[in-house]
Design an enzyme around this catalytic site. Structure first.
Site, PDB file in Angstrom:
ATOM      1  N   ILE A 214     -37.887  -1.861 -31.458  1.00 56.61           N
ATOM      2  CA  ILE A 214     -37.895  -2.110 -32.713  1.00 56.61           C
ATOM      3  C   ILE A 214     -39.229  -2.038 -33.376  1.00 56.61           C
ATOM      4  O   ILE A 214     -39.592  -2.221 -34.533  1.00 56.61           O
ATOM      5  CB  ILE A 214     -37.590  -3.801 -33.069  1.00 56.61           C
ATOM      6  CG1 ILE A 214     -38.069  -4.497 -31.950  1.00 56.61           C
ATOM      7  CG2 ILE A 214     -36.004  -3.831 -33.146  1.00 56.61           C
ATOM      8  CD1 ILE A 214     -37.774  -6.078 -32.314  1.00 56.61           C
ATOM      9  N   ASP A 333     -56.606 -13.880 -37.492  1.00 55.28           N
ATOM     10  CA  ASP A 333     -56.224 -12.676 -37.805  1.00 55.28           C
ATOM     11  C   ASP A 333     -54.960 -13.025 -38.712  1.00 55.28           C
ATOM     12  O   ASP A 333     -53.917 -12.297 -38.481  1.00 55.28           O
ATOM     13  CB  ASP A 333     -55.794 -11.671 -36.793  1.00 55.28           C
ATOM     14  CG  ASP A 333     -55.608 -10.191 -37.289  1.00 55.28           C
ATOM     15  OD1 ASP A 333     -55.923  -9.988 -38.496  1.00 55.28           O
ATOM     16  OD2 ASP A 333     -55.174  -9.501 -36.540  1.00 55.28           O
TER      17      ASP A 333
HETATM   18  P1  AMP Z   1     -46.958  -7.225 -32.296  1.00 54.91           P
HETATM   19  O1  AMP Z   1     -47.219  -6.081 -31.230  1.00 54.91           O
HETATM   20  O2  AMP Z   1     -46.595  -8.356 -32.116  1.00 54.91           O
HETATM   21  O3  AMP Z   1     -47.571  -6.760 -33.617  1.00 54.91           O
HETATM   22  O4  AMP Z   1     -45.379  -6.284 -32.635  1.00 54.91           O
HETATM   23  C1  AMP Z   1     -45.228  -5.266 -33.129  1.00 54.91           C
HETATM   24  C2  AMP Z   1     -43.962  -5.185 -34.139  1.00 54.91           C
HETATM   25  O5  AMP Z   1     -42.826  -5.303 -33.333  1.00 54.91           O
HETATM   26  C3  AMP Z   1     -44.191  -6.106 -35.399  1.00 54.91           C
HETATM   27  O6  AMP Z   1     -44.688  -5.555 -36.380  1.00 54.91           O
HETATM   28  C4  AMP Z   1     -42.468  -6.459 -35.481  1.00 54.91           C
HETATM   29  O7  AMP Z   1     -41.995  -5.208 -36.379  1.00 54.91           O
HETATM   30  C5  AMP Z   1     -41.935  -6.261 -34.084  1.00 54.91           C
HETATM   31  N1  AMP Z   1     -41.721  -7.562 -33.769  1.00 54.91           N
HETATM   32  C6  AMP Z   1     -42.612  -8.059 -32.809  1.00 54.91           C
HETATM   33  N2  AMP Z   1     -42.170  -9.514 -32.389  1.00 54.91           N
HETATM   34  C7  AMP Z   1     -40.969  -9.384 -33.039  1.00 54.91           C
HETATM   35  C8  AMP Z   1     -39.882 -10.654 -33.195  1.00 54.91           C
HETATM   36  N3  AMP Z   1     -40.064 -11.795 -32.498  1.00 54.91           N
HETATM   37  N4  AMP Z   1     -38.835 -10.377 -33.732  1.00 54.91           N
HETATM   38  C9  AMP Z   1     -38.551  -9.142 -34.374  1.00 54.91           C
HETATM   39  N5  AMP Z   1     -39.487  -8.152 -34.426  1.00 54.91           N
HETATM   40  C10 AMP Z   1     -40.653  -8.618 -33.889  1.00 54.91           C
END
Ligand code: AMP
Length: 570
Positions: A214, A333
């Protein structure tokens, strides 16, 4: 509201039981009060009901040594939610009540803690002061015996300078005062594996089913999937993986996020289910947020929500931030891209890390002093001298409010970071988003006060938003279109004819060429005339699509911003 799912016992005496609980996962509105029903086990016919606006109560007048059953439900304007499952707690027995009454424990702990602190103050004084000719050897050996893991001298003198640092120091020394939950920086653990296992549950890889990718994180893919732990029902989860070939530092930084997240327990903070570290790939498992990150979600659903829905999102974020600031955690952030939103539109703060957070953020830019900072979201004192505090988080929160109310618009549009710094330093602020309630824009401006002590605190922001939600008519007064324009990062100079040679050229450039004729026919035939256009004018001209209104108004604002910052030659 969904049922309250976790209830914890507090102080228990022979005649009373104190309880605390978490707000339901899906409040679906503002919780007005809780109803607590309790009865002695097997005596259900005779029960007591208490109402509470807080998430704690004390039931007294109970029998000693008896088991009591408690159930809690929440009420919003829409009515009561379902009762929680039954929680059973037992009062202390009479015989031991006098000696082992649990209520004494906090008093003892407080006394011991106060004693330790007093002793430390005396020793700190001895070590730093005039007694050194004959006192030091004695004092330092006493210190070594009594407090092997603490450096009191340093802690005490720091505490005199800055109360915030005192708090940090005591966290770092891992002293927790009873009743005050504080965040512990995982950096203070010599062995980062110890930190992650203290705060995160180890999950067996076989309990996880990965379904699809995702997103992409700095350390590897983010997937959605399912988690089935023994004895629990299957849960949808998000799974962050650490890509193969990582360095030890990358592994440590990756798991650092779990060590931080695992310390938090709040409905508006992303919940950590656990980590997989004993097999590969290394994974962090969190609750699944169906609508992903807030900025993308808002852009996709431009203009689709009521003001109350948007304020509900903001209220959730403020509540999560209040919890973090109470814990002594500074996010650094906070931005819509770092908020996740679920299918009930509940917003949760995410992206925790140490130095990692800013290094990963594509918005973060290096400053002249070498730090990496997301300029558009960051308070001036944090940019200038790295003074990151909960008050600088409040500034960022104001920017998040602006992002939410403008459905994911980029703060300061395409201005360069340098121009943003300069404009903010000169006292310019973002203008109100379109159709924004005046009370919300005023709150944004309050968050952007130059003096960080004049900014509201997160608890005040939560109360303010609650008041607005309870009294929706207070949101009816919008920042009116003409004052909205004058609130720009701008003096009242007309749009320069230097930017575009004609109204037609300008409208073509923003793909709104279809309105050229209407503009010309209604007297907006020069760029100077166009500069005076308000939202009402646009509506009068028949520009009824919200998306088109935004495009035109934002382009006008952008031109004015550029003018002020000297980017467009006149
Ligand atoms: P991050 O590395 O935490 O910025 O995650 C990258 C992307 O994954 C985010 O921008 C969200 O689109 C998706 N994502 C991260 N954590 C979640 C979650 N708990 N539920 C759904 N999508 C998530």
């Amino acid at each position: 509201p969904s049922p309250v799912s976790s209830v914890k016992k507090g102080k228990i005496t022979k005649n009373s039981i104190s309880l605390s609980w978490q707000e339901p996962d899906r409040p679906n509105g503002i919780i007005l009060e809780y109803e607590i029903k309790y009865f002695e086990k097997d005596q259900e016919m005779s029960y007591t009901i208490i109402k509470s606006k807080e998430t704690t109560i004390t039931a007294d007048g109970l029998k000693p040594g008896a088991v009591y059953v408690f159930q809690i439900r929440a009420r919003t304007a829409a009515g009561y939610g379902g009762f929680s499952r039954r929680f059973e707690f037992e009062t202390s027995p009479v015989s031991v009540a006098a000696s082992s009454d649990q209520s004494q424990i906090p008093i003892i702990v407080v006394s011991v803690t106060v004693g330790v602190i007093l002793l430390a103050v005396v020793i700190g004084f001895l070590l730093s002061g005039s007694c050194c000719d004959h006192g030091c050897g004695w004092a330092s050996s006493l210190r070594a015996v009594a407090y092997p893991s603490l450096t009191w001298r340093c802690g005490y003198s720091k505490a005199k300078q800055d109360p915030e640092e005192e708090k940090m120091h005591f966290h770092n020394g891992h002293i927790k005062l009873p009743g005050v939950r504080t965040y512990i920086d995982p950096h203070t653990y010599e062995d980062p594996n110890q930190a992650v296992h203290e705060f995160a549950k180890e999950i067996e890889a076989s309990c996880i089913t990965i379904e699809r990718v995702i997103g992409a994180g700095e350390f590897g893919e983010v997937c959605s999937g399912r988690l089935k732990l023994q004895g629990k029902r299957e849960l949808p989860v998000a799974i962050k993986t650490l890509k193969v070939g990582y360095t030890e530092k990358q592994r440590r930084d990756f798991l650092g996020e779990a060590s931080i997240m695992g310390q938090f327990d709040h409905p508006n903070i992303i919940h950590l289910e656990g980590v997989v570290t004993k097999s590969k790939p290394v994974m962090i498992v969190t609750e699944y947020m169906e609508n992903g990150s807030l900025d993308t979600f808002l852009k996709k659903n431009d203009g689709q929500f009521t003001v109350i829905q948007l304020v509900g999102m903001l209220r959730g974020i403020a509540s999560g931030m209040k919890y973090l600031s109470d814990m002594g955690y500074v996010h650094r952030d906070l931005a819509a891209r770092n908020i996740l939103i679920n299918s009930n539109l509940v917003c949760k703060v995410s992206d925790f890390g140490l130095s990692r957070v800013l290094e990963d953020d594509p918005e973060a830019a290096y400053t002249t002093r070498g730090g990496k900072i997301p300029i558009r979201w960051t308070a001036p004192e944090a940019i200038a001298f790295r003074k990151f505090t909960s008050a600088s988080d409040v500034w960022s929160y104001g920017i998040v409010m602006w992002e939410v109310m403008s459905y994911g618009e980029r703060p300061y549009w395409e201005m360069t970071n340098q121009d943003v710094i300069k404009a903010v330093e000169e006292g310019y602020r973002l203008p109100s988003p379109m159709d924004c309630p005046a009370a919300l824009y005023q709150l944004m401006l309050d968050c952007w006060q130059k003096d960080r002590n004049s900014r509201p605190k997160f608890d005040e922001i939560v109360s303010m938003l609650d008041k607005l939600i309870r009294n929706p008519s207070s949101l009816k007064t919008l920042v009116n279109a003409s004052s909205r324009v004058s609130n720009l990062l701008v003096e009242h100079s007309p749009v320069g004819s230097g930017a575009y040679r004609s109204v037609g050229e300008w409208l073509e450039a923003i793909k709104m060429g279809r309105y050229t004729e209407i503009f010309m026919e209604n007297g907006y035939s020069s760029m100077d005339a166009v500069a005076q256009v308000t939202l009402e004018d646009l509506r009068r001209l028949g520009v009824t699509l919200v998306g088109h209104q935004k495009k035109i108004m934002n382009s006008l604002q952008e031109m004015k911003v550029q003018l002020v910052n000297g980017m467009v030659p006149l």
